[in-house]
Design a protein around this motif. Structure first.
Motif, PDB file in Angstrom:
ATOM      1  N   ARG A   9       0.868  -1.415   0.061  1.00  0.00           N
ATOM      2  CA  ARG A   9      -0.042  -0.032  -0.190  1.00  0.00           C
ATOM      3  C   ARG A   9       0.954   1.271  -0.109  1.00  0.00           C
ATOM      4  O   ARG A   9       0.356   1.966  -0.845  1.00  0.00           O
ATOM      5  CB  ARG A   9      -0.907  -0.161   1.136  1.00  0.00           C
ATOM      6  CG  ARG A   9      -1.925   1.163   1.355  1.00  0.00           C
ATOM      7  CD  ARG A   9      -2.713   1.222   2.399  1.00  0.00           C
ATOM      8  NE  ARG A   9      -3.792   0.022   2.328  1.00  0.00           N
ATOM      9  CZ  ARG A   9      -3.736  -0.728   3.134  1.00  0.00           C
ATOM     10  NH1 ARG A   9      -3.071  -1.059   4.139  1.00  0.00           N
ATOM     11  NH2 ARG A   9      -4.715  -1.807   2.787  1.00  0.00           N
ATOM     12  N   ALA A  10       1.997   1.291   0.802  1.00  0.00           N
ATOM     13  CA  ALA A  10       2.802   2.408   0.824  1.00  0.00           C
ATOM     14  C   ALA A  10       3.377   2.526  -0.334  1.00  0.00           C
ATOM     15  O   ALA A  10       3.685   3.708  -0.942  1.00  0.00           O
ATOM     16  CB  ALA A  10       3.935   2.362   1.857  1.00  0.00           C
ATOM     17  N   LEU A  57     -12.091  -4.516  -9.720  1.00  0.00           N
ATOM     18  CA  LEU A  57     -11.281  -4.691  -8.518  1.00  0.00           C
ATOM     19  C   LEU A  57      -9.847  -4.345  -9.067  1.00  0.00           C
ATOM     20  O   LEU A  57      -9.447  -4.562 -10.242  1.00  0.00           O
ATOM     21  CB  LEU A  57     -11.269  -6.106  -8.440  1.00  0.00           C
ATOM     22  CG  LEU A  57     -12.798  -6.756  -8.040  1.00  0.00           C
ATOM     23  CD1 LEU A  57     -12.629  -8.174  -7.563  1.00  0.00           C
ATOM     24  CD2 LEU A  57     -13.454  -5.933  -6.908  1.00  0.00           C
ATOM     25  N   GLN A  58      -9.307  -3.755  -7.925  1.00  0.00           N
ATOM     26  CA  GLN A  58      -7.865  -3.157  -7.926  1.00  0.00           C
ATOM     27  C   GLN A  58      -7.578  -2.226  -9.347  1.00  0.00           C
ATOM     28  O   GLN A  58      -7.155  -2.454 -10.176  1.00  0.00           O
ATOM     29  CB  GLN A  58      -6.805  -4.406  -8.202  1.00  0.00           C
ATOM     30  CG  GLN A  58      -6.990  -5.343  -6.969  1.00  0.00           C
ATOM     31  CD  GLN A  58      -6.154  -6.668  -7.276  1.00  0.00           C
ATOM     32  OE1 GLN A  58      -6.639  -7.613  -7.832  1.00  0.00           O
ATOM     33  NE2 GLN A  58      -4.768  -6.640  -6.846  1.00  0.00           N
ATOM     34  N   ASP A  79     -10.018  -0.051  -4.863  1.00  0.00           N
ATOM     35  CA  ASP A  79      -8.412  -0.136  -4.830  1.00  0.00           C
ATOM     36  C   ASP A  79      -8.000  -0.046  -3.166  1.00  0.00           C
ATOM     37  O   ASP A  79      -8.682   0.741  -2.587  1.00  0.00           O
ATOM     38  CB  ASP A  79      -7.783   0.771  -5.647  1.00  0.00           C
ATOM     39  CG  ASP A  79      -6.281   0.397  -5.713  1.00  0.00           C
ATOM     40  OD1 ASP A  79      -6.091  -0.329  -6.872  1.00  0.00           O
ATOM     41  OD2 ASP A  79      -5.378   0.792  -5.013  1.00  0.00           O
ATOM     42  N   PHE A  80      -6.916  -0.711  -2.786  1.00  0.00           N
ATOM     43  CA  PHE A  80      -6.724  -0.661  -1.460  1.00  0.00           C
ATOM     44  C   PHE A  80      -5.657   0.740  -1.274  1.00  0.00           C
ATOM     45  O   PHE A  80      -5.373   1.276  -0.024  1.00  0.00           O
ATOM     46  CB  PHE A  80      -5.768  -1.782  -1.053  1.00  0.00           C
ATOM     47  CG  PHE A  80      -4.142  -1.885  -1.660  1.00  0.00           C
ATOM     48  CD1 PHE A  80      -3.962  -1.089  -2.730  1.00  0.00           C
ATOM     49  CD2 PHE A  80      -3.269  -2.878  -1.205  1.00  0.00           C
ATOM     50  CE1 PHE A  80      -2.491  -1.479  -3.212  1.00  0.00           C
ATOM     51  CE2 PHE A  80      -2.093  -2.849  -1.326  1.00  0.00           C
ATOM     52  CZ  PHE A  80      -1.457  -2.186  -2.493  1.00  0.00           C
ATOM     53  N   SER A  81      -5.298   1.647  -2.140  1.00  0.00           N
ATOM     54  CA  SER A  81      -4.539   2.728  -2.187  1.00  0.00           C
ATOM     55  C   SER A  81      -5.501   3.841  -1.924  1.00  0.00           C
ATOM     56  O   SER A  81      -6.400   4.311  -3.064  1.00  0.00           O
ATOM     57  CB  SER A  81      -3.594   2.902  -3.413  1.00  0.00           C
ATOM     58  OG  SER A  81      -3.227   4.237  -3.557  1.00  0.00           O
ATOM     59  N   ALA A 104     -10.274  -0.250  -0.402  1.00  0.00           N
ATOM     60  CA  ALA A 104     -10.546  -1.336   0.519  1.00  0.00           C
ATOM     61  C   ALA A 104      -9.780  -2.334  -0.065  1.00  0.00           C
ATOM     62  O   ALA A 104      -9.370  -2.252  -1.231  1.00  0.00           O
ATOM     63  CB  ALA A 104     -11.968  -1.817   0.446  1.00  0.00           C
ATOM     64  N   ASP A 105      -9.226  -3.242   0.701  1.00  0.00           N
ATOM     65  CA  ASP A 105      -8.357  -4.307   0.295  1.00  0.00           C
ATOM     66  C   ASP A 105      -9.488  -5.324  -0.861  1.00  0.00           C
ATOM     67  O   ASP A 105     -10.655  -5.518  -0.048  1.00  0.00           O
ATOM     68  CB  ASP A 105      -7.743  -5.050   1.218  1.00  0.00           C
ATOM     69  CG  ASP A 105      -6.632  -6.353   0.789  1.00  0.00           C
ATOM     70  OD1 ASP A 105      -6.102  -6.151  -0.546  1.00  0.00           O
ATOM     71  OD2 ASP A 105      -6.836  -7.513   1.592  1.00  0.00           O
ATOM     72  N   VAL A 106      -8.824  -5.970  -1.894  1.00  0.00           N
ATOM     73  CA  VAL A 106      -9.832  -6.609  -2.641  1.00  0.00           C
ATOM     74  C   VAL A 106     -10.386  -7.883  -1.743  1.00  0.00           C
ATOM     75  O   VAL A 106     -11.626  -8.370  -1.876  1.00  0.00           O
ATOM     76  CB  VAL A 106      -9.039  -7.209  -3.751  1.00  0.00           C
ATOM     77  CG1 VAL A 106      -7.750  -8.245  -3.557  1.00  0.00           C
ATOM     78  CG2 VAL A 106     -10.005  -7.694  -5.082  1.00  0.00           C
ATOM     79  N   TYR A 107      -9.585  -8.186  -0.720  1.00  0.00           N
ATOM     80  CA  TYR A 107     -10.233  -9.447   0.050  1.00  0.00           C
ATOM     81  C   TYR A 107     -11.472  -9.053   0.882  1.00  0.00           C
ATOM     82  O   TYR A 107     -12.109  -9.897   1.174  1.00  0.00           O
ATOM     83  CB  TYR A 107      -9.002 -10.146   0.620  1.00  0.00           C
ATOM     84  CG  TYR A 107      -7.969 -10.878   0.024  1.00  0.00           C
ATOM     85  CD1 TYR A 107      -8.353 -11.758  -1.040  1.00  0.00           C
ATOM     86  CD2 TYR A 107      -6.841 -10.524   0.540  1.00  0.00           C
ATOM     87  CE1 TYR A 107      -7.188 -12.339  -1.604  1.00  0.00           C
ATOM     88  CE2 TYR A 107      -5.695 -11.222  -0.107  1.00  0.00           C
ATOM     89  CZ  TYR A 107      -6.079 -12.254  -1.191  1.00  0.00           C
ATOM     90  OH  TYR A 107      -4.937 -12.926  -1.901  1.00  0.00           O
TER      91      TYR A 107
END
Length: 264
Positions: A9-10, A57-58, A79-81, A104-107
């Motif tokens: 993520r970073a 997703l993503q 996306d998680f970013s 959000a994280d895809v999971y």
């Protein structure tokens, strides 16, 4: 491995301002010219999206997401970013395109989105960031309406086993799933990262992808392999961003693949 998500993520948050300003993404022309960044084979294989609810997703900056909207879909991107999602929302607003973007994280997508969709789209370079595909496929199945489908286009795992110079010798282990830790100060757009340039990636074979989707109860409608890719994977390749290929007369290998899997 314990910190892969925080590390990645970073890394992606650090990439975002570089990518937004890059010629590679050319965000200004995307906003000004109403263009699409989707590949022709993707549009042909997905078919008419008019009036259909699609989740990407993503999604990174959301250019692919918004390209589907320009073709008539009602779109959501995840996306998680958080930095990428902020930019996606801003680009959508500047384009005047109604779109929903969720961090959000895809999971965790099922709870984060709280909706189901006609189409799940996931694009090139997404799967290497996921440590396992079983849960990913279960998430996809849970997000689909009955009769809906997941569409995946991805870089083929086979070229990953070949040497970097000629692409003719098997050098790496196809079954080595990782994790692989990379220290890369440059992104694929050519920009330099001054911080957070460590990433953790994972490899998944074609069998991993198909088996995970089947185990989640989805029916694989097709799996197409393509003899071109979108970057110069080996120095001997020629082409442009619409497609790089090995020299004419060279035995062809699969460089990308696309897959559709349907819910019952």
């Amino acid at each position: 491995m314990d910190n892969y998500l925080t590390t990645n993520r970073a890394n992606w948050n650090a990439r975002v301002p570089i990518h937004v300003d890059s010629d590679f993404y050319d965000v200004d022309s995307f906003k000004a010219n109403g263009r699409s960044v989707l590949r022709p084979f993707e549009v042909a294989e997905v078919g008419d999206v008019s009036g259909r609810r699609l989740v990407h997703l993503q999604c990174h900056l959301g250019l692919d997401t918004l390209s589907w909207a320009r073709l008539g879909a009602e779109v959501t991107g995840l996306d998680f970013s958080d930095a990428a999602i902020d930019q996606a929302r801003a680009i959508a607003a500047d384009c005047g395109i109604p779109a929903r973007f969720v961090t959000a994280d895809v999971y965790d997508a099922v709870g984060a989105l709280g909706e189901t969709y006609d189409i799940i789209y996931t694009g090139l370079g997404a799967l290497v960031w996921l440590p396992e595909l079983t849960h990913w496929a279960e998430v996809a199945a849970a997000l689909l309406k009955p009769g809906g489908f997941l569409y995946l286009s991805e870089f083929h795992p086979f070229p990953q086993v070949l040497d970097e110079e000629t692409g003719t010798m098997v050098t790496y282990d196809y079954f080595d799933r990782g994790p692989h830790v990379w220290e890369e100060p440059y992104t694929y757009t050519g920009g330099r990262l001054i911080e957070s340039y460590t990433s953790v990636q994972f490899q998944h074979g074609i069998g991993d992808v198909v088996s995970s989707l089947a185990a989640a109860g989805l029916r694989v409608d097709f799996l197409h392999e393509h003899d071109h890719t979108l970057f110069r994977r080996f120095p001997t390749m020629s082409g442009d961003r619409t497609g790089y290929r090995l020299p004419e007369g060279t035995p062809r290998i699969p460089l990308m693949y696309s897959l559709r899997a349907s819910a019952g």
